[in-house]
Scaffold this motif. Sequence first.
Motif, short mmCIF file in Angstrom:
data_model
loop_
_atom_site.label_atom_id
_atom_site.label_comp_id
_atom_site.label_asym_id
_atom_site.label_seq_id
_atom_site.Cartn_x
_atom_site.Cartn_y
_atom_site.Cartn_z
N THR A 127 -1.28 -4.27 3.49
CA THR A 127 -1.76 -5.20 4.51
C THR A 127 -2.30 -6.46 3.85
OG1 THR A 127 -3.92 -4.12 4.48
CG2 THR A 127 -2.32 -3.34 6.10
N GLN A 128 -2.38 -7.50 4.64
CA GLN A 128 -2.84 -8.80 4.12
C GLN A 128 -4.37 -8.83 4.11
OE1 GLN A 128 -0.88 -10.75 2.69
NE2 GLN A 128 1.13 -10.10 3.46
N SER A 129 -4.97 -7.93 3.35
CA SER A 129 -6.43 -7.84 3.32
C SER A 129 -7.07 -8.96 2.51
CB SER A 129 -6.86 -6.48 2.72
OG SER A 129 -6.28 -6.31 1.45
N TYR A 130 -6.30 -9.60 1.63
CA TYR A 130 -6.84 -10.69 0.81
C TYR A 130 -6.46 -12.07 1.35
CZ TYR A 130 -7.88 -7.11 -2.69
OH TYR A 130 -8.37 -6.01 -3.35
N GLU A 131 -5.94 -12.09 2.56
CA GLU A 131 -5.50 -13.38 3.12
C GLU A 131 -6.68 -14.32 3.32
OE1 GLU A 131 -2.13 -14.80 6.36
OE2 GLU A 131 -3.14 -12.87 6.58
N ASP A 142 -18.22 -5.08 5.04
CA ASP A 142 -17.22 -6.09 4.68
C ASP A 142 -16.13 -6.23 5.74
OD1 ASP A 142 -16.29 -3.58 4.23
OD2 ASP A 142 -15.56 -3.93 2.20
N THR A 143 -15.63 -5.10 6.27
CA THR A 143 -14.53 -5.17 7.24
C THR A 143 -14.95 -4.83 8.66
OG1 THR A 143 -13.89 -2.85 6.84
CG2 THR A 143 -12.91 -4.54 5.41
N GLY A 144 -16.12 -4.21 8.83
CA GLY A 144 -16.55 -3.80 10.16
C GLY A 144 -15.93 -2.50 10.63
N GLU A 145 -15.06 -1.87 9.81
CA GLU A 145 -14.43 -0.62 10.20
C GLU A 145 -15.37 0.55 9.97
OE1 GLU A 145 -9.94 -0.49 9.22
OE2 GLU A 145 -10.81 -1.73 7.65
N TRP A 146 -15.16 1.60 10.76
CA TRP A 146 -15.93 2.82 10.58
C TRP A 146 -15.30 3.65 9.48
CZ3 TRP A 146 -20.60 3.85 12.59
CH2 TRP A 146 -21.04 3.05 13.66
N ALA A 147 -16.13 4.33 8.69
CA ALA A 147 -15.65 5.08 7.54
C ALA A 147 -16.64 6.20 7.25
CB ALA A 147 -15.51 4.17 6.32
N GLY A 167 -7.23 12.89 -4.84
CA GLY A 167 -6.00 12.15 -5.11
C GLY A 167 -6.07 10.70 -4.66
N TYR A 168 -4.88 10.14 -4.41
CA TYR A 168 -4.71 8.72 -4.10
C TYR A 168 -5.23 8.40 -2.70
CZ TYR A 168 -2.13 4.29 -3.44
OH TYR A 168 -1.77 2.99 -3.19
N VAL A 169 -5.76 7.19 -2.54
CA VAL A 169 -6.25 6.71 -1.26
C VAL A 169 -5.46 5.46 -0.88
CG1 VAL A 169 -8.24 5.90 0.05
CG2 VAL A 169 -8.56 7.60 -1.76
N ASP A 170 -4.92 5.46 0.33
CA ASP A 170 -4.20 4.29 0.84
C ASP A 170 -5.23 3.25 1.27
OD1 ASP A 170 -2.33 2.54 1.73
OD2 ASP A 170 -1.71 3.70 3.48
N ASP A 171 -5.73 2.50 0.32
CA ASP A 171 -6.84 1.57 0.52
C ASP A 171 -6.31 0.14 0.58
OD1 ASP A 171 -9.24 -0.20 -0.35
OD2 ASP A 171 -10.14 1.77 -0.10
N PRO A 172 -6.82 -0.70 1.49
CA PRO A 172 -6.33 -2.09 1.56
C PRO A 172 -6.66 -2.92 0.33
CG PRO A 172 -8.20 -1.75 3.04
CD PRO A 172 -7.78 -0.40 2.56
N ARG A 173 -7.54 -2.44 -0.54
CA ARG A 173 -7.87 -3.17 -1.77
C ARG A 173 -6.89 -2.89 -2.89
NH1 ARG A 173 -13.88 -0.94 -2.19
NH2 ARG A 173 -12.68 0.91 -1.58
N THR A 231 -11.49 6.97 16.56
CA THR A 231 -10.86 5.70 16.21
C THR A 231 -10.21 5.78 14.84
OG1 THR A 231 -12.93 4.88 15.27
CG2 THR A 231 -12.52 4.41 17.60
N ASP A 232 -9.36 4.82 14.55
CA ASP A 232 -8.72 4.76 13.23
C ASP A 232 -9.76 4.33 12.20
OD1 ASP A 232 -6.82 4.88 11.31
OD2 ASP A 232 -6.01 2.88 11.69
N LEU A 233 -10.01 5.17 11.23
CA LEU A 233 -11.03 4.91 10.22
C LEU A 233 -10.47 4.11 9.06
CD1 LEU A 233 -12.76 8.41 10.11
CD2 LEU A 233 -13.36 6.44 11.51
N TYR A 234 -11.38 3.67 8.20
CA TYR A 234 -11.02 2.86 7.04
C TYR A 234 -10.17 3.66 6.06
CZ TYR A 234 -11.73 0.02 2.82
OH TYR A 234 -11.54 -0.72 1.69
#
Length: 606
Positions: free
Chosen positions: A315-319, A468-473, A530-536, A581-584
């Motif tokens: 995703t364009q998280s660094y836009e 930073d993103t306002g998402e729940w995690a 394991g691996y995390v599908d993280d926007p960073r 909801t969709d979490l971080y």
Amino acid sequence: LFLEDIGVQTDRCIEEGQSHLYCSQPDHVDNTIMFLAVCYLFFTNIVLVNLLIAMFSYTFERVQENTDLYWKFHLFELIKEYFQRPALPPPFILLAHIKFFIQLMLSNCCSKFKRPDYSFMGTVRSNIMKMTTLQDPQIHQLIKWEDLNAEEYMRELERTERGTQEAKVIATQANTEKLLMLIDNGNDDDNQSLAQRVASLDEKVSQLTANLESTQQLVAWIADSLGRIAEATPPSAAGPTSFTGLSKQPKAASSGVQLPPRPDLRQHSLALGAASAAAAAVDKKAHSPREETQMPAAKSPRLKDPPGPHKKARTQSYEKDGVKRLEFKDEFVRWTRNIDGYKPPVYTHATVRAGPVWADPEFTLDEHKKKAADVAWNEIDKKYKVDRRTFEKVGKYDLARPTPDIDVLLPRNPRGRTGLAGRGLLGRYGPNHAADPVVTRWKTDENGSQVKCGGKPVLEFVAIQRGDTGEWAIPGGMVDMGENVSQTLMREFMEEALNDPVMAKLSNTDRKEKLMDLFGKSNQKEVYRGYVDDPRNTDNAWMETVVVNFHDDKEMMKDIKLEGGDDARKARWMAIDSNLTDLYASHSEFVKEVAEIKGAFCPPEK
């Protein structure tokens, strides 16, 4: 010593008048006396100087050992003197003394006047002019400093007690008693335990034989499949085959190869493990012309591999920083699919490039390129004090150039391309290890009864809203080198969900004990590693985590108020139901996996 009498001859003495007797002495006697005196003084000075040096060294070592104690003592004395002295400087200090005298007289004459408190704490409370208000970060830093000193004192006390001869004797006696008890219990149960061991060994041998037969069938099937693919596909034919897991067969539509049916090995766990490793080998063989050494997968709970390539990492998280990722189709995420001219932008955030202690140097710069060759990739890096091993089942990640024009080998994301090189907001090249605690409890109604959905009880978990993103995690953070994962889990939960890094606000000792029990080893259930599908994530840096579930069956969190802290805005209990909801990042998959393990309601995929 009477050295002057050596070799004196009385017949050489002559009388001079009536006052004294003069005796002449030989010249060699004078030289002997001078030589012995010089030797005596020389060795005496050497001994005295060395003794003085030894005394100075001993005194210095004693002072050096107690430097911290002396500093604390003098600091306390300085603070005490600061608060006990009147706030007014001379000559206005006379007014303060007059005030003290009047207060003393009034307290002695009239009972309604309270006698002034001249103790240290009394003077601290009275001198409001000298007190300053500390900010929250300063308070947290002061509390952390006090906590560290208290722990160091307790450790020193424990080391001192263990070093005593009495403690060693008591420990030896306790170990001896335990050994005697084990020997007594072993003698009583020898016959029964031996029979049980023989029966268990027979059962394991039978299972091993069945598993070996199943493995042989699978190996024969793989060899047959590879042979047919090699015969039907020319070496120049491009296009990778797909072999993901045991539920699918290799796609060979382009070559028209009909593969034999795969044998069913689900009843044997050992055969399934061998099948997974063999299937991964077939997938590598079909995808890449070169051979790679596969490391064994970690023996830990794992979520199922995602059905497709990572999504949030592209995703364009660094836009917002003016950086845009390259966009491409899902089929080109894997490194085995070549993209002509693939040259993603290289981006590392300014806070990371500044070189904090938790980040690597910028190896893409010319002055740091040589340092990249000295990094212990895929190992525990003692130089930078970081664990660079991956949790992924590939065992080791590859090293490659971030872009064609950067002449340095850096780690490559094992899950594929992200459209962005560099580190972004992550501190380390390669895996950045984190720990995420999932604290859960059963959801109840006002009457205390469990709430159910779809015939199953509903779980609640502690969620935070990221700043930073306002998402729940779920709360979590990075694991420091040498830090126990359990310590990281508890520390991050305190900071983000309780706004308390060292349990300062939990003044009640009972609450502290409840939290220690909640995060105890007996209450830990590892869910994922394991691996995390993280926007960073980027092509050269990615997030990996250890997810551990702590279930509150005893209502230990009932009286503890949740409060967002550190980089979290809010903290609250969130139900794992159809309204989830969709979490971080991959946190939604983590909490759903916990719900499945607990036998609770798990919302379907959207």
